[in-house]
Motif scaffolding. Structure first.
Motif, PDB file in Angstrom:
ATOM      1  N   LYS A  60      17.688 -24.790  38.852  1.00  0.00           N
ATOM      2  CA  LYS A  60      18.904 -24.373  38.275  1.00  0.00           C
ATOM      3  C   LYS A  60      19.404 -24.758  36.990  1.00  0.00           C
ATOM      4  O   LYS A  60      19.898 -23.867  35.932  1.00  0.00           O
ATOM      5  CB  LYS A  60      20.082 -24.440  39.469  1.00  0.00           C
ATOM      6  CG  LYS A  60      20.086 -24.005  40.804  1.00  0.00           C
ATOM      7  CD  LYS A  60      20.842 -24.335  41.501  1.00  0.00           C
ATOM      8  CE  LYS A  60      20.536 -24.180  42.998  1.00  0.00           C
ATOM      9  NZ  LYS A  60      21.619 -24.710  44.092  1.00  0.00           N
ATOM     10  N   GLU A  61      18.995 -25.843  36.966  1.00  0.00           N
ATOM     11  CA  GLU A  61      19.131 -26.642  35.534  1.00  0.00           C
ATOM     12  C   GLU A  61      18.545 -25.895  34.234  1.00  0.00           C
ATOM     13  O   GLU A  61      18.859 -25.699  33.170  1.00  0.00           O
ATOM     14  CB  GLU A  61      18.730 -28.139  35.534  1.00  0.00           C
ATOM     15  CG  GLU A  61      19.175 -28.740  34.309  1.00  0.00           C
ATOM     16  CD  GLU A  61      20.815 -29.073  34.239  1.00  0.00           C
ATOM     17  OE1 GLU A  61      21.074 -29.913  33.281  1.00  0.00           O
ATOM     18  OE2 GLU A  61      21.630 -28.594  35.065  1.00  0.00           O
ATOM     19  N   CYS A  62      17.232 -25.348  34.574  1.00  0.00           N
ATOM     20  CA  CYS A  62      16.555 -24.797  33.699  1.00  0.00           C
ATOM     21  C   CYS A  62      17.223 -23.243  33.008  1.00  0.00           C
ATOM     22  O   CYS A  62      16.999 -22.822  32.146  1.00  0.00           O
ATOM     23  CB  CYS A  62      15.067 -24.408  34.092  1.00  0.00           C
ATOM     24  SG  CYS A  62      13.951 -26.038  34.317  1.00  0.00           S
ATOM     25  N   GLU A  63      17.754 -22.749  34.056  1.00  0.00           N
ATOM     26  CA  GLU A  63      18.632 -21.600  33.726  1.00  0.00           C
ATOM     27  C   GLU A  63      19.742 -21.673  33.082  1.00  0.00           C
ATOM     28  O   GLU A  63      20.122 -21.026  32.012  1.00  0.00           O
ATOM     29  CB  GLU A  63      18.997 -21.102  34.908  1.00  0.00           C
ATOM     30  CG  GLU A  63      18.229 -20.431  36.214  1.00  0.00           C
ATOM     31  CD  GLU A  63      17.515 -18.910  35.809  1.00  0.00           C
ATOM     32  OE1 GLU A  63      18.104 -18.626  34.492  1.00  0.00           O
ATOM     33  OE2 GLU A  63      16.658 -18.309  36.229  1.00  0.00           O
ATOM     34  N   TYR A  71      14.540 -24.650  25.546  1.00  0.00           N
ATOM     35  CA  TYR A  71      13.448 -24.110  26.151  1.00  0.00           C
ATOM     36  C   TYR A  71      12.337 -25.251  26.535  1.00  0.00           C
ATOM     37  O   TYR A  71      11.316 -25.103  27.073  1.00  0.00           O
ATOM     38  CB  TYR A  71      12.820 -22.785  25.561  1.00  0.00           C
ATOM     39  CG  TYR A  71      13.514 -21.574  25.822  1.00  0.00           C
ATOM     40  CD1 TYR A  71      13.037 -20.883  26.792  1.00  0.00           C
ATOM     41  CD2 TYR A  71      14.648 -21.261  25.140  1.00  0.00           C
ATOM     42  CE1 TYR A  71      13.736 -19.518  27.242  1.00  0.00           C
ATOM     43  CE2 TYR A  71      15.289 -20.144  25.588  1.00  0.00           C
ATOM     44  CZ  TYR A  71      14.865 -19.107  26.312  1.00  0.00           C
ATOM     45  OH  TYR A  71      15.626 -18.079  26.709  1.00  0.00           O
ATOM     46  N   SER A  72      12.747 -26.493  25.884  1.00  0.00           N
ATOM     47  CA  SER A  72      11.579 -27.514  25.999  1.00  0.00           C
ATOM     48  C   SER A  72      12.258 -28.733  26.756  1.00  0.00           C
ATOM     49  O   SER A  72      13.611 -29.042  26.395  1.00  0.00           O
ATOM     50  CB  SER A  72      11.452 -28.098  24.616  1.00  0.00           C
ATOM     51  OG  SER A  72      10.617 -26.968  23.970  1.00  0.00           O
ATOM     52  N   ILE A  73      11.528 -29.259  27.680  1.00  0.00           N
ATOM     53  CA  ILE A  73      11.996 -30.472  28.815  1.00  0.00           C
ATOM     54  C   ILE A  73      10.948 -31.152  28.749  1.00  0.00           C
ATOM     55  O   ILE A  73       9.747 -31.012  28.555  1.00  0.00           O
ATOM     56  CB  ILE A  73      12.520 -29.480  30.011  1.00  0.00           C
ATOM     57  CG1 ILE A  73      11.116 -28.919  30.815  1.00  0.00           C
ATOM     58  CG2 ILE A  73      13.843 -28.895  30.017  1.00  0.00           C
ATOM     59  CD1 ILE A  73      11.449 -28.560  32.212  1.00  0.00           C
ATOM     60  N   PRO A 108       8.164 -19.612  33.394  1.00  0.00           N
ATOM     61  CA  PRO A 108       6.948 -19.697  32.674  1.00  0.00           C
ATOM     62  C   PRO A 108       7.114 -19.834  31.173  1.00  0.00           C
ATOM     63  O   PRO A 108       6.415 -20.163  30.384  1.00  0.00           O
ATOM     64  CB  PRO A 108       6.078 -18.146  32.908  1.00  0.00           C
ATOM     65  CG  PRO A 108       7.011 -17.490  33.600  1.00  0.00           C
ATOM     66  CD  PRO A 108       8.427 -18.246  34.217  1.00  0.00           C
ATOM     67  N   ASP A 109       8.331 -19.376  30.815  1.00  0.00           N
ATOM     68  CA  ASP A 109       8.786 -19.700  29.311  1.00  0.00           C
ATOM     69  C   ASP A 109       9.366 -20.938  28.894  1.00  0.00           C
ATOM     70  O   ASP A 109       9.414 -21.273  27.631  1.00  0.00           O
ATOM     71  CB  ASP A 109       9.760 -18.443  28.849  1.00  0.00           C
ATOM     72  CG  ASP A 109      11.020 -18.490  29.990  1.00  0.00           C
ATOM     73  OD1 ASP A 109      10.845 -19.023  31.042  1.00  0.00           O
ATOM     74  OD2 ASP A 109      12.017 -17.687  29.575  1.00  0.00           O
ATOM     75  N   MET A 110       9.554 -21.607  29.918  1.00  0.00           N
ATOM     76  CA  MET A 110       9.726 -23.235  29.433  1.00  0.00           C
ATOM     77  C   MET A 110       8.715 -23.979  28.955  1.00  0.00           C
ATOM     78  O   MET A 110       7.435 -23.801  29.616  1.00  0.00           O
ATOM     79  CB  MET A 110      10.368 -23.934  30.771  1.00  0.00           C
ATOM     80  CG  MET A 110      11.749 -23.462  31.342  1.00  0.00           C
ATOM     81  SD  MET A 110      12.860 -23.498  30.200  1.00  0.00           S
ATOM     82  CE  MET A 110      13.742 -25.329  30.022  1.00  0.00           C
ATOM     83  N   PHE A 111       8.866 -24.689  28.070  1.00  0.00           N
ATOM     84  CA  PHE A 111       8.210 -25.607  27.348  1.00  0.00           C
ATOM     85  C   PHE A 111       8.083 -26.963  28.161  1.00  0.00           C
ATOM     86  O   PHE A 111       9.061 -27.637  27.756  1.00  0.00           O
ATOM     87  CB  PHE A 111       7.972 -25.770  26.119  1.00  0.00           C
ATOM     88  CG  PHE A 111       6.936 -26.572  25.258  1.00  0.00           C
ATOM     89  CD1 PHE A 111       5.656 -25.971  24.860  1.00  0.00           C
ATOM     90  CD2 PHE A 111       7.114 -27.729  25.049  1.00  0.00           C
ATOM     91  CE1 PHE A 111       4.764 -26.663  24.335  1.00  0.00           C
ATOM     92  CE2 PHE A 111       6.130 -28.611  24.214  1.00  0.00           C
ATOM     93  CZ  PHE A 111       4.915 -28.104  24.038  1.00  0.00           C
TER      94      PHE A 111
END
Length: 323
Positions: A60-63, A71-73, A108-111
């Motif tokens: 949820k946090e990624c959203e 987009y980077s974590i 899949p688009d998260m780095f």
């Protein structure tokens, strides 16, 4: 005749046109702390706005992050069971490996960057295997299992590895292990100049990684040493690092600039927990104009030479930039 510097300051649009340093949402990596379970989102008292989360809450946090343009974590794991060598971090079903796969499947688009270390996974809270005679971390034994951990992260789908333990030779070890496993294109962001700092206190609350004895002064940098700090980063560049880092950031901006000038690699800073907590609590107690001071701090990081900022303020900065 004296120069009238104010000519370019009197109009806000001209001020923007001549501004030398700019902060962008693309500059940030946001730290996430993951533990097993479901429906867990526990705020850390010393770091308001920062949480330990189960993987469903992380998704949820990624959203939320993507809506803000982040987009980077970077991931930190808190395992259920800790032991002397941090076995959870060496298991393909451990908290971080499992989390990488789940995040990359849903987003899949998260780095996804992984913090590669052992302090969160060991029962003694140090960054590797302990040498009982010396009562400190055994450098070379820790290098061996660090290579194992890097390959596990890579196979799970990590986009970048960030080793934070400050072991001598860590970059060469990881580069060799990753290349031999077929991950020659996976970048390494080195915690190349990481100080034995008092600014880490709140992090140890959220990561549950306070050492059970002693401290980390035998492997982290002495805050008083300038030339050694530069040499550490130069060495990691020579070993094959792709990005260098100074940690903490705020009290070490002189070294950010010196390392930037001494090397050819991109530069990251870690705006650490103590720095975050100081501003956060000052803002909550109306001691500072919080938004203004946060942005001023981010500009200082960029002005000193940072290309990348790892910060707990990232979401707030993204909101400020949108405004």
């Amino acid at each position: 005749m004296f120069q009238r510097f104010r000519r370019t300051r009197l109009n806000k649009h001209l001020r923007s046109l001549v501004r030398e340093t700019n902060v962008s949402v693309e500059d940030f990596i946001y730290p996430l702390f993951i533990r097993s379970g479901k429906g867990i989102k526990t705020e850390v008292a010393s770091m308001p706005g920062v949480f330990q989360m189960s993987i469903d809450e992380v998704l949820k946090e990624c959203e939320v992050l993507k809506e803000l343009g982040i987009y980077s974590i970077i991931l930190f794991g808190i395992p259920d069971v800790k032991d002397s060598i941090g076995s959870d971090s060496l298991c393909e079903h451990g908290i971080i490996a499992s989390s990488i796969r789940t995040i990359k499947e849903a987003h899949p688009d998260m780095f996804v960057v992984t913090d590669l270390c052992f302090c969160e996974y060991t029962d003694h809270g140090h960054c590797g295997i302990i040498d009982e005679k010396l009562e400190t971390v055994n450098n070379d034994a820790t290098l061996e299992i660090s290579g194992e951990q890097a390959v596990i992260h890579a196979k799970a789908g990590a986009d970048m590895i960030a080793p934070s333990g400050m072991m001598d030779g860590i970059i060469e070890t990881l580069r060799t292990a990753l290349d031999e496993a077929g991950f020659e294109n996976l970048p390494i962001m080195s915690y190349s100049t990481k100080f034995a700092s008092g600014y880490y206190g709140p992090f140890r609350d959220v990561a549950e990684s306070t050492p059970s004895f002693g401290d980390r002064s035998t492997y982290q940098m002495d805050p008083a040493n300038r030339r050694e700090a530069i040499a550490e980063s130069v060495s990691d560049e020579m070993q094959g690092a792709d990005i260098l880092m100074v940690k903490p950031a705020l009290a070490y901006l002189d070294l950010v600039r010196e390392i930037k000038d001494a090397t050819s690699l991109p530069m990251a800073v870690y705006n650490v927990s103590g720095e975050y907590a100081m501003l956060k609590h000052a803002g909550l107690n109306n001691l500072i104009d919080y938004d203004r001071v946060v942005m001023e701090t981010m500009v200082a990081f960029k002005r000193a030479g940072a290309n990348i900022i790892i910060s707990y303020h990232a979401k707030e900065v993204a909101q400020m930039l949108k405004r």
